[in-house]
Design a protein around this motif. Structure first.
Motif, mmCIF file in Angstrom:
data_model
loop_
_atom_site.group_PDB
_atom_site.id
_atom_site.type_symbol
_atom_site.label_atom_id
_atom_site.label_comp_id
_atom_site.label_asym_id
_atom_site.label_seq_id
_atom_site.Cartn_x
_atom_site.Cartn_y
_atom_site.Cartn_z
ATOM 1 N N MET A 283 12.007 14.517 2.918
ATOM 2 C CA MET A 283 11.263 13.461 3.594
ATOM 3 C C MET A 283 11.034 12.286 2.644
ATOM 4 O O MET A 283 10.648 12.471 1.490
ATOM 5 C CB MET A 283 9.896 13.986 4.012
ATOM 6 N N ALA A 284 11.216 11.074 3.176
ATOM 7 C CA ALA A 284 11.087 9.876 2.355
ATOM 8 C C ALA A 284 9.710 9.779 1.694
ATOM 9 O O ALA A 284 9.596 9.387 0.542
ATOM 10 C CB ALA A 284 11.357 8.637 3.199
ATOM 11 N N GLY A 285 8.673 10.162 2.430
ATOM 12 C CA GLY A 285 7.317 10.063 1.887
ATOM 13 C C GLY A 285 7.133 10.943 0.664
ATOM 14 O O GLY A 285 6.571 10.525 -0.344
ATOM 15 N N ALA A 286 7.635 12.170 0.759
ATOM 16 C CA ALA A 286 7.489 13.113 -0.347
ATOM 17 C C ALA A 286 8.258 12.626 -1.570
ATOM 18 O O ALA A 286 7.806 12.774 -2.702
ATOM 19 C CB ALA A 286 7.986 14.495 0.072
ATOM 20 N N ILE A 287 9.424 12.036 -1.331
ATOM 21 C CA ILE A 287 10.263 11.578 -2.434
ATOM 22 C C ILE A 287 9.672 10.344 -3.103
ATOM 23 O O ILE A 287 9.485 10.297 -4.314
ATOM 24 C CB ILE A 287 11.685 11.270 -1.915
ATOM 25 N N LEU A 288 9.345 9.343 -2.286
ATOM 26 C CA LEU A 288 8.909 8.076 -2.866
ATOM 27 C C LEU A 288 7.553 8.181 -3.548
ATOM 28 O O LEU A 288 7.291 7.481 -4.521
ATOM 29 C CB LEU A 288 8.894 6.980 -1.796
ATOM 30 N N PRO B 202 0.859 -1.184 0.000
ATOM 31 C CA PRO B 202 0.000 0.000 0.000
ATOM 32 C C PRO B 202 0.894 1.232 0.000
ATOM 33 O O PRO B 202 1.958 1.222 0.629
ATOM 34 C CB PRO B 202 -0.764 -0.109 1.321
ATOM 35 N N PHE B 203 0.467 2.302 -0.705
ATOM 36 C CA PHE B 203 1.276 3.521 -0.812
ATOM 37 C C PHE B 203 1.826 3.951 0.545
ATOM 38 O O PHE B 203 2.973 4.338 0.678
ATOM 39 C CB PHE B 203 0.443 4.676 -1.380
ATOM 40 N N GLU B 204 0.934 3.889 1.527
ATOM 41 C CA GLU B 204 1.258 4.362 2.858
ATOM 42 C C GLU B 204 2.474 3.640 3.458
ATOM 43 O O GLU B 204 3.208 4.200 4.242
ATOM 44 C CB GLU B 204 0.012 4.144 3.727
ATOM 45 N N GLU B 205 2.652 2.389 3.048
ATOM 46 C CA GLU B 205 3.716 1.584 3.669
ATOM 47 C C GLU B 205 5.050 1.653 2.937
ATOM 48 O O GLU B 205 6.059 1.186 3.450
ATOM 49 C CB GLU B 205 3.276 0.121 3.758
ATOM 50 N N VAL B 206 5.043 2.218 1.733
ATOM 51 C CA VAL B 206 6.280 2.230 0.952
ATOM 52 C C VAL B 206 7.390 2.963 1.710
ATOM 53 O O VAL B 206 8.503 2.462 1.844
ATOM 54 C CB VAL B 206 6.037 2.851 -0.443
ATOM 55 N N ALA B 207 7.041 4.141 2.246
ATOM 56 C CA ALA B 207 8.061 4.935 2.943
ATOM 57 C C ALA B 207 8.500 4.283 4.255
ATOM 58 O O ALA B 207 9.588 4.578 4.762
ATOM 59 C CB ALA B 207 7.555 6.344 3.198
ATOM 60 N N GLU B 208 7.654 3.381 4.795
ATOM 61 C CA GLU B 208 8.033 2.697 6.034
ATOM 62 C C GLU B 208 9.318 1.896 5.843
ATOM 63 O O GLU B 208 10.066 1.662 6.779
ATOM 64 C CB GLU B 208 6.925 1.734 6.488
ATOM 65 N N ARG B 209 9.568 1.485 4.620
ATOM 66 C CA ARG B 209 10.749 0.672 4.329
ATOM 67 C C ARG B 209 12.050 1.420 4.568
ATOM 68 O O ARG B 209 13.102 0.816 4.679
ATOM 69 C CB ARG B 209 10.703 0.167 2.883
ATOM 70 N N VAL B 210 11.984 2.735 4.550
ATOM 71 C CA VAL B 210 13.206 3.497 4.816
ATOM 72 C C VAL B 210 13.061 4.365 6.057
ATOM 73 O O VAL B 210 13.739 5.372 6.200
ATOM 74 C CB VAL B 210 13.638 4.358 3.600
ATOM 75 N N GLY B 211 12.160 3.985 6.950
ATOM 76 C CA GLY B 211 12.075 4.676 8.232
ATOM 77 C C GLY B 211 10.868 5.576 8.413
ATOM 78 O O GLY B 211 10.797 6.314 9.385
ATOM 79 N N ILE C 94 14.177 11.747 7.096
ATOM 80 C CA ILE C 94 14.911 12.566 6.130
ATOM 81 C C ILE C 94 16.003 11.737 5.482
ATOM 82 O O ILE C 94 16.826 11.128 6.162
ATOM 83 C CB ILE C 94 15.486 13.817 6.814
ATOM 84 N N VAL C 95 15.947 11.660 4.181
ATOM 85 C CA VAL C 95 16.894 10.826 3.442
ATOM 86 C C VAL C 95 17.470 11.598 2.265
ATOM 87 O O VAL C 95 16.991 12.677 1.902
ATOM 88 C CB VAL C 95 16.201 9.548 2.890
ATOM 89 N N LEU C 96 18.516 11.014 1.693
ATOM 90 C CA LEU C 96 19.026 11.523 0.420
ATOM 91 C C LEU C 96 18.614 10.519 -0.635
ATOM 92 O O LEU C 96 18.810 9.315 -0.445
ATOM 93 C CB LEU C 96 20.544 11.663 0.474
ATOM 94 N N ALA C 97 18.032 10.994 -1.700
ATOM 95 C CA ALA C 97 17.547 10.082 -2.720
ATOM 96 C C ALA C 97 17.973 10.543 -4.096
ATOM 97 O O ALA C 97 17.865 11.713 -4.430
ATOM 98 C CB ALA C 97 16.026 10.004 -2.668
ATOM 99 N N VAL C 98 18.494 9.585 -4.860
ATOM 100 C CA VAL C 98 18.788 9.860 -6.258
ATOM 101 C C VAL C 98 17.680 9.192 -7.060
ATOM 102 O O VAL C 98 17.367 8.024 -6.846
ATOM 103 C CB VAL C 98 20.168 9.292 -6.661
ATOM 104 N N PHE C 99 17.070 9.964 -7.919
ATOM 105 C CA PHE C 99 15.960 9.439 -8.716
ATOM 106 C C PHE C 99 16.346 9.410 -10.186
ATOM 107 O O PHE C 99 16.957 10.342 -10.695
ATOM 108 C CB PHE C 99 14.728 10.338 -8.533
ATOM 109 N N LEU C 100 15.991 8.311 -10.830
ATOM 110 C CA LEU C 100 16.163 8.219 -12.277
ATOM 111 C C LEU C 100 14.892 7.636 -12.868
ATOM 112 O O LEU C 100 14.318 6.694 -12.334
ATOM 113 C CB LEU C 100 17.311 7.281 -12.662
ATOM 114 N N ARG C 101 14.469 8.209 -13.948
ATOM 115 C CA ARG C 101 13.362 7.643 -14.686
ATOM 116 C C ARG C 101 13.959 6.663 -15.684
ATOM 117 O O ARG C 101 14.938 6.993 -16.377
ATOM 118 C CB ARG C 101 12.600 8.768 -15.395
#
Lengths: 163, 206
Positions: free
Chosen positions: B148-153, B49-58, B63-70
């Motif tokens: 924030m992990a939620g905003a990124i993911l 579920p969308f809500e749980e995706v960010a749970e995987r990284v805390g 607050i995380v650093l994320a590199v995104f690639l399409r």
């Protein structure tokens, strides 16, 4: 904030709060945190809108809270059932950021499109938008106090802001 | 459109192997960069579920650093390389002898260095995946965010939004020196890409 009930609103979710409870949604990126408030009877509602329109929905059972055009009517209905009056409602908004500036495809403009869609639908109901903190390229966590009607916005880059 | 709930155990295993091959190569690349052994956890494939995706990284507010690639090409999707702040600091230290100051935020130089690391790792993940499946997969220019992990993911979940409230993701975690450095890879293929991946690997969806 001590002693106040916290009502969590998940992603693509909505809820209402009364009696001073606080509505909270975390990690808004391109999603929009929309709040409605009846200052007279102090009924508040919050939706964590993910997509601008349900026209694109391909799911069999639509999650009303996910799309701007279905979340707002649903929120209105729930708030009216709790005693709020449409003519007294005031809206606030936060979120709708563009987290990554890549390419030009429409999916990547989802944040601004969410904001535009919410604004248009609120206009249709003649609900005034008192204030908004939207756009940018950063995430936000928001809390709405159903007694004071204040929206508190937290972000990593820009600290805390009240609107 | 495939109904993910109906993926069989065997198909999930195929996707795990996809994660294994991609992340295996990325781990080798990271190990070379750091000049140290890097361990890799068994990939996880889950319909979350969308809500749980960010749970995987805390959690959504972590607050995380994320590199995104399409990922563009035959089997498009979204890819994230996510590291926590402590790990990011160690990485800057070990790789570039950049001594990260205990201030808020990162300098442009530091973000650019982390972005390039993510780019190298994601590039090796994708090129090995493209070799394995014989499907062209081209990463976009990478972008980095410190947020924030939620905003990124959630950015990587939009393609799923119109068809449900959960997303299928292939996740692999790296560890170096007993968790002193931890990173996560998330490959989130677009819903339409699964059929192509399965077909390329000779899996009959029946």
């Amino acid at each position: 904030m001590t002693g106040q009930t916290l009502v969590k609103v998940g992603m693509a979710d909505l809820n209402i709060a009364i009696e001073g409870a606080v509505l909270k949604t975390t990690g808004l990126g391109s999603c929009v945190g929309l709040t409605l408030f009846d200052p007279q009877c102090r009924v508040a509602g919050m939706a964590h809108v993910m997509l601008p329109s349900s026209d694109i929905a391909r799911e069999s059972q639509i999650n009303l809270a996910k799309y701007a055009d279905t979340a707002i009517p649903e929120l209105l209905e729930r708030m009216q059932a709790a005693g709020a009056r449409l003519t007294r409602l005031e809206a606030k908004m936060a979120g709708g950021a563009q987290m990554f500036a890549l390419g030009g495809s429409d999916t990547l403009r989802i944040g601004p499109r969410n904001v535009e869609s919410c604004t248009a639908i609120l206009g249709r109901y003649r609900i005034p938008i008192l204030s908004a903190d939207t756009g940018g390229n950063y995430g936000r966590t928001v809390e709405f106090d159903s007694y004071k009607g204040i929206l508190v916005i937290r972000s990593v880059q820009h600290g805390v802001k009240e609107i | 459109m495939p109904l993910f709930e109906s993926f069989k155990a065997f198909e999930m295993d195929v996707l795990k192997e996809v994660g294994n091959i991609g992340a295996g190569n990325a781990a080798t690349a990271l190990s070379k960069l750091l000049n140290k052994p890097v361990d890799m956890a068994v990939p996880k494939v889950s319909l979350l579920p969308f809500e749980e995706v960010a749970e995987r990284v805390g959690g959504a507010e972590q607050i995380v650093l994320a590199v995104f690639l399409r990922v563009e090409g035959e089997a498009p999707g979204n890819m994230f390389f996510i590291i926590e702040e402590q790990s990011a600091k160690r990485m800057l230290n070990q790789l570039l002898s950049m001594n990260h100051q205990e201030e808020v935020g990162y300098s442009e130089m530091e973000l650019s260095a982390l972005c390039e690391i993510g780019n190298i790792l994601a590039g090796s993940y994708l090129s090995s995946l493209a070799d394995f499946t014989q499907l062209p997969m081209v990463p976009s220019v990478p972008a980095i965010a410190h947020d924030m992990a939620g905003a990124i993911l959630s950015y990587g979940l939009m393609q799923y939004g119109e068809m449900g409230d959960s997303a299928l993701l292939i996740e692999t975690t790296f560890l170096e020196d007993r968790q002193s450095l931890e990173g996560h890879f998330f490959l989130i293929p677009d819903p339409e890409s699964f059929n192509k991946i399965f077909k390329a690997l000779g899996v009959d969806l029946g």
